[in-house]
Design a protein around this motif. Structure first.
Motif, short mmCIF file in Angstrom:
data_model
loop_
_atom_site.label_atom_id
_atom_site.label_comp_id
_atom_site.label_asym_id
_atom_site.label_seq_id
_atom_site.Cartn_x
_atom_site.Cartn_y
_atom_site.Cartn_z
N PRO A 93 15.54 -7.43 -41.09
CA PRO A 93 15.01 -8.08 -39.88
C PRO A 93 14.58 -7.09 -38.80
O PRO A 93 13.49 -7.23 -38.23
N ALA A 94 15.39 -6.08 -38.52
CA ALA A 94 15.03 -5.10 -37.49
C ALA A 94 13.81 -4.29 -37.91
O ALA A 94 12.91 -4.03 -37.10
N LEU A 95 13.76 -3.92 -39.19
CA LEU A 95 12.61 -3.16 -39.68
C LEU A 95 11.34 -4.01 -39.71
O LEU A 95 10.25 -3.52 -39.40
N ALA A 96 11.47 -5.29 -40.06
CA ALA A 96 10.31 -6.16 -40.11
C ALA A 96 9.74 -6.41 -38.71
O ALA A 96 8.52 -6.39 -38.53
N VAL A 97 10.61 -6.62 -37.73
CA VAL A 97 10.13 -6.81 -36.34
C VAL A 97 9.38 -5.57 -35.89
O VAL A 97 8.30 -5.66 -35.30
N SER A 98 9.93 -4.39 -36.18
CA SER A 98 9.25 -3.14 -35.82
C SER A 98 7.90 -3.03 -36.52
O SER A 98 6.89 -2.66 -35.90
N ALA A 99 7.87 -3.35 -37.81
CA ALA A 99 6.61 -3.27 -38.58
C ALA A 99 5.58 -4.26 -38.03
O ALA A 99 4.40 -3.93 -37.94
N ILE A 100 6.02 -5.45 -37.65
CA ILE A 100 5.10 -6.45 -37.11
C ILE A 100 4.50 -5.97 -35.79
O ILE A 100 3.29 -6.09 -35.57
N ILE A 101 5.32 -5.40 -34.92
CA ILE A 101 4.83 -4.90 -33.63
C ILE A 101 3.85 -3.75 -33.85
O ILE A 101 2.77 -3.71 -33.24
N LEU A 102 4.21 -2.81 -34.71
CA LEU A 102 3.33 -1.67 -34.97
C LEU A 102 2.04 -2.10 -35.67
O LEU A 102 0.96 -1.58 -35.38
N ALA A 103 2.15 -3.06 -36.58
CA ALA A 103 0.95 -3.56 -37.26
C ALA A 103 0.04 -4.30 -36.28
O ALA A 103 -1.18 -4.19 -36.36
N ALA A 104 0.63 -5.04 -35.34
CA ALA A 104 -0.18 -5.72 -34.32
C ALA A 104 -0.96 -4.71 -33.50
O ALA A 104 -2.14 -4.92 -33.19
N ARG A 105 -0.33 -3.59 -33.18
CA ARG A 105 -1.04 -2.53 -32.45
C ARG A 105 -2.23 -2.03 -33.27
O ARG A 105 -3.33 -1.89 -32.76
N GLY A 125 6.87 -7.78 -44.77
CA GLY A 125 8.13 -7.55 -44.08
C GLY A 125 8.81 -8.86 -43.76
O GLY A 125 10.02 -9.04 -43.96
N LEU A 126 8.01 -9.81 -43.30
CA LEU A 126 8.53 -11.15 -43.01
C LEU A 126 8.97 -11.85 -44.29
O LEU A 126 10.05 -12.45 -44.34
N VAL A 127 8.15 -11.75 -45.34
CA VAL A 127 8.50 -12.37 -46.63
C VAL A 127 9.78 -11.77 -47.18
O VAL A 127 10.64 -12.48 -47.70
N ALA A 128 9.94 -10.46 -47.06
CA ALA A 128 11.15 -9.79 -47.56
C ALA A 128 12.39 -10.31 -46.82
O ALA A 128 13.44 -10.50 -47.43
N CYS A 129 12.26 -10.54 -45.52
CA CYS A 129 13.40 -11.07 -44.75
C CYS A 129 13.77 -12.47 -45.19
O CYS A 129 14.95 -12.82 -45.27
N VAL A 130 12.77 -13.28 -45.47
CA VAL A 130 13.01 -14.68 -45.83
C VAL A 130 13.51 -14.82 -47.26
O VAL A 130 14.49 -15.52 -47.52
N THR A 131 12.85 -14.15 -48.20
CA THR A 131 13.19 -14.34 -49.62
C THR A 131 14.30 -13.41 -50.11
O THR A 131 15.00 -13.75 -51.05
#
Length: 177
Positions: A93-105, A125-131
């Protein structure tokens, strides 16, 4: 250079953590190696958020923007998990949130047409957190590594000037001068 190096360290660590967990979780003795990979991924993500060159970027149709303060505060997310996460699954979860923010940039800087790899890293990253499946983690690590590998071929000065999808034009960074 530090921004790109920390992105690369984080992506390689996500891949290493995934491989270590997937291949050797039943053999034992790899807990320390997996924990080191996770710690490196978390520290790399935090450093990438701290070092990301950011101009205020408007998020379309939302009225919100991403700015330096947002990125600096967001770096706290992966730092809070350092030392307490032993597996890539726990730190996801922490890594996915970071990846989402950096990818948005990246997507807001260069446009979705050019940064599908960054968008793929955010989505997986989101899929990995969920599944929490090994396949999702492998896809996430693959997209993240592809995104970071591609950054090696971008001119360094391109990280400081949002160009949208015009980045694919003939030398758009020089045209902005």
């Amino acid at each position: 250079v530090g921004f790109r190096a920390s992105l690369f360290a984080s992506s390689l660590s996500i891949c290493a953590g995934t491989v270590t967990w997937t291949l050797f979780r039943d053999t034992g003795g790899t807990e320390a190696l997996a924990a080191d990979a996770v710690t490196t991924a978390l520290l790399g993500s935090a450093l990438a958020l701290l070092l990301a060159p950011v101009r205020p970027l408007e998020i379309p149709s939302s009225g919100l923007s991403l700015d330096n303060f947002f990125f600096r505060v967001a770096s706290i997310i992966p730092l809070t998990c350092v030392g307490s996460m032993g597996s890539i699954h726990a730190a996801a979860p922490a890594l996915a949130v970071s990846a989402i923010i950096l990818a948005a940039r990246e997507v807001l800087f260069y446009g979705l047409e050019y940064k599908l790899d960054a968008a793929g890293a955010a989505v997986f990253g989101l899929v990995a957190c969920v599944t929490e499946t090994d396949e999702a983690f492998a896809a996430w690590g693959g997209f993240y590594a592809l995104w970071c590998f591609g950054k090696l071929f971008n001119p360094l000065r391109a990280d400081f000037r949002p160009t949208g999808s015009d980045y694919l034009a003939v030398d758009p960074v020089d045209e902005a001068d």
